[in-house]
Design a protein around this motif. Sequence first.
Motif, PDB file in Angstrom:
ATOM      1  N   THR A   1       0.783  -1.246   0.121  1.00 14.46           N
ATOM      2  CA  THR A   1       0.048   0.069   0.066  1.00 14.46           C
ATOM      3  C   THR A   1       0.955   1.388   0.042  1.00 14.46           C
ATOM      4  O   THR A   1       2.201   1.444  -0.305  1.00 14.46           O
ATOM      5  N   HIS A   2       0.206   2.298   0.259  1.00 17.42           N
ATOM      6  CA  HIS A   2       0.863   3.885   0.558  1.00 17.42           C
ATOM      7  C   HIS A   2       1.892   3.790   1.755  1.00 17.42           C
ATOM      8  O   HIS A   2       2.604   4.565   1.854  1.00 17.42           O
ATOM      9  N   ARG A   3       1.779   2.671   2.429  1.00 17.25           N
ATOM     10  CA  ARG A   3       2.331   2.565   3.861  1.00 17.25           C
ATOM     11  C   ARG A   3       3.310   1.232   3.424  1.00 17.25           C
ATOM     12  O   ARG A   3       2.995   0.086   4.175  1.00 17.25           O
TER      13      ARG A   3
ATOM     14  N   GLY B   1      -5.264  -1.668   3.797  1.00 13.99           N
ATOM     15  CA  GLY B   1      -5.627  -1.274   5.127  1.00 13.99           C
ATOM     16  C   GLY B   1      -7.101  -1.284   5.178  1.00 13.99           C
ATOM     17  O   GLY B   1      -7.835  -1.765   4.412  1.00 13.99           O
ATOM     18  N   GLU B   2      -7.746  -1.341   6.585  1.00 10.00           N
ATOM     19  CA  GLU B   2      -9.203  -1.706   6.742  1.00 10.00           C
ATOM     20  C   GLU B   2      -9.926  -0.655   5.913  1.00 10.00           C
ATOM     21  O   GLU B   2     -11.189  -0.900   5.702  1.00 10.00           O
ATOM     22  N   GLY B   3      -9.498   0.721   5.832  1.00 12.00           N
ATOM     23  CA  GLY B   3     -10.200   1.703   5.516  1.00 12.00           C
ATOM     24  C   GLY B   3     -10.359   1.243   3.818  1.00 12.00           C
ATOM     25  O   GLY B   3     -11.463   1.378   3.257  1.00 12.00           O
ATOM     26  N   ALA B   4      -9.347   0.968   3.234  1.00 11.31           N
ATOM     27  CA  ALA B   4      -9.372   0.591   1.818  1.00 11.31           C
ATOM     28  C   ALA B   4     -10.164  -0.660   1.515  1.00 11.31           C
ATOM     29  O   ALA B   4     -10.635  -0.741   0.379  1.00 11.31           O
ATOM     30  N   ALA B   5     -10.331  -1.267   2.425  1.00  7.70           N
ATOM     31  CA  ALA B   5     -11.420  -2.506   2.573  1.00  7.70           C
ATOM     32  C   ALA B   5     -12.688  -2.252   2.401  1.00  7.70           C
ATOM     33  O   ALA B   5     -13.684  -2.989   2.384  1.00  7.70           O
ATOM     34  N   ASN B   6     -13.088  -0.727   2.198  1.00  4.28           N
ATOM     35  CA  ASN B   6     -14.422  -0.665   1.959  1.00  4.28           C
ATOM     36  C   ASN B   6     -14.522  -0.099   0.503  1.00  4.28           C
ATOM     37  O   ASN B   6     -15.723   0.303  -0.042  1.00  4.28           O
ATOM     38  N   GLN B   7     -13.551  -0.234  -0.180  1.00  6.08           N
ATOM     39  CA  GLN B   7     -13.761   0.350  -1.674  1.00  6.08           C
ATOM     40  C   GLN B   7     -14.056  -0.752  -2.336  1.00  6.08           C
ATOM     41  O   GLN B   7     -13.861  -2.078  -2.213  1.00  6.08           O
ATOM     42  N   GLY B   8     -14.684  -0.571  -3.669  1.00  9.30           N
ATOM     43  CA  GLY B   8     -15.165  -1.457  -4.824  1.00  9.30           C
ATOM     44  C   GLY B   8     -14.084  -2.494  -4.980  1.00  9.30           C
ATOM     45  O   GLY B   8     -14.716  -3.702  -5.209  1.00  9.30           O
TER      46      GLY B   8
ATOM     47  N   ASP C   1      -5.623  -3.860  10.012  1.00  7.27           N
ATOM     48  CA  ASP C   1      -6.688  -2.984  10.430  1.00  7.27           C
ATOM     49  C   ASP C   1      -5.784  -2.223  11.895  1.00  7.27           C
ATOM     50  O   ASP C   1      -5.668  -2.505  13.018  1.00  7.27           O
ATOM     51  N   ASN C   2      -5.474  -0.865  11.527  1.00  4.03           N
ATOM     52  CA  ASN C   2      -4.793  -0.101  12.484  1.00  4.03           C
ATOM     53  C   ASN C   2      -5.873   0.807  13.061  1.00  4.03           C
ATOM     54  O   ASN C   2      -5.396   1.834  13.650  1.00  4.03           O
ATOM     55  N   ASP C   3      -7.167   0.538  13.030  1.00  2.00           N
ATOM     56  CA  ASP C   3      -8.209   1.337  13.480  1.00  2.00           C
ATOM     57  C   ASP C   3      -8.290   2.661  13.024  1.00  2.00           C
ATOM     58  O   ASP C   3      -9.682   3.325  13.200  1.00  2.00           O
TER      59      ASP C   3
END
Length: 332
Positions: A72-74, A151-158, A180-182
């Motif tokens: 990812t970006h990280r 990331g867990e945020g990206a796991a909401n993407q299509g 998942d870093n919250d």
Amino acid sequence: MDNTTRLDLYRTMVLIRTYEDAILREYHADKKPGFDIGAGNIPGEMHLAAGQEPVAAGVCAHLRTDDAVTATHRPHHFAIAKHVDLNKMTAEIFGRVDGLGRGRGGHMHLFDPAVHFSCSGIIAEGLPPALGMALAFKRQGSGRVAVAVTGEGAANQGAFHESLNLAAVWKLPVIFVVEDNDWGISVPRSASTSVKSNATRADAYEMPGERVEDNAVEDVYSAAERAISRARQGGGPSLIEVHTLRLYGHFEGDAQGYRPELQSVPGHDPIPTYEDRLRTAGILDDTVVRSARAEAERIVEDAISFAKESAEPSPTTCLDYVFAAPSMGRSN
Ligand SMILES: Cc1ncc(C[n+]2csc(CCOP(=O)(O)OP(=O)(O)O)c2C)c(N)n1
């Protein structure tokens, strides 16, 4: 798990942390007195993965050189654990000609074909290419696997859901790893994600899903062992989510006013926690700790010297490697 493996995991985590802390110092060193994101040896954004070492160390311990990782970006922790050339990686982060991408990509765009590693600043972007590679591996019958990190945020993407679906339909040797870093920047997981565990989402696509709760490297190692050996044997995709910890800001310069739980972070740092565990088990002592740290310092210092000695790309080459249709830029 044998003690050699335990110490290897520990050393990998120490190397990652040593690297991230060195980049942290180098990044801020010449952005003073005010924080100027465009100034200095490493201009631009910087997303460090300190605290997330167990994920990369535990997963990559099972990977072969010819397996693929899309990060990812990280990305630094996965790049290090996948044995990306650290000198060339650091030169890339410094924007120098000897970098992996000749200094054009920067820290979010590290590509090392020698170890099949790539990453991207576009979140969830790494999943579809991981599927493509996994499809090729399957057709070759090579037993190779692809690991797609998100990331867990990206796991909401299509792209995440489309990739899980297709990987399951085609039974591809791909392992989805969700860190998942919250937090997705300043957005808490609870405000963006409808499920408590992304393992539930794996269920929806009828693939095995596992959540590792405690950011413990040995638990990640075991979960990855199950998922990767399954994929190598033709069993198809799996998902592993790890509840991990972003020890620093989303990016360097992030004041993190949104994040009250930071006060309690020191007690949760996975490296001293693992160190204590190994000491109690009699596997590690001061000598081993000192030598692991000294070895990591040496490797990281060499990489940073290599980067600093490399030249900046000449401005006259700025259009090299830029792909454009022949008619672009013409008025007729
Ligand atoms: C497609 C896309 N949308 C938005 C962004 C901006 N962005 C960068 S990081 C980020 C949050 C990512 O959160 P998460 O996936 O949880 O990863 P973390 O930063 O926590 O490692 C966002 C929204 C982006 N890079 N790409």
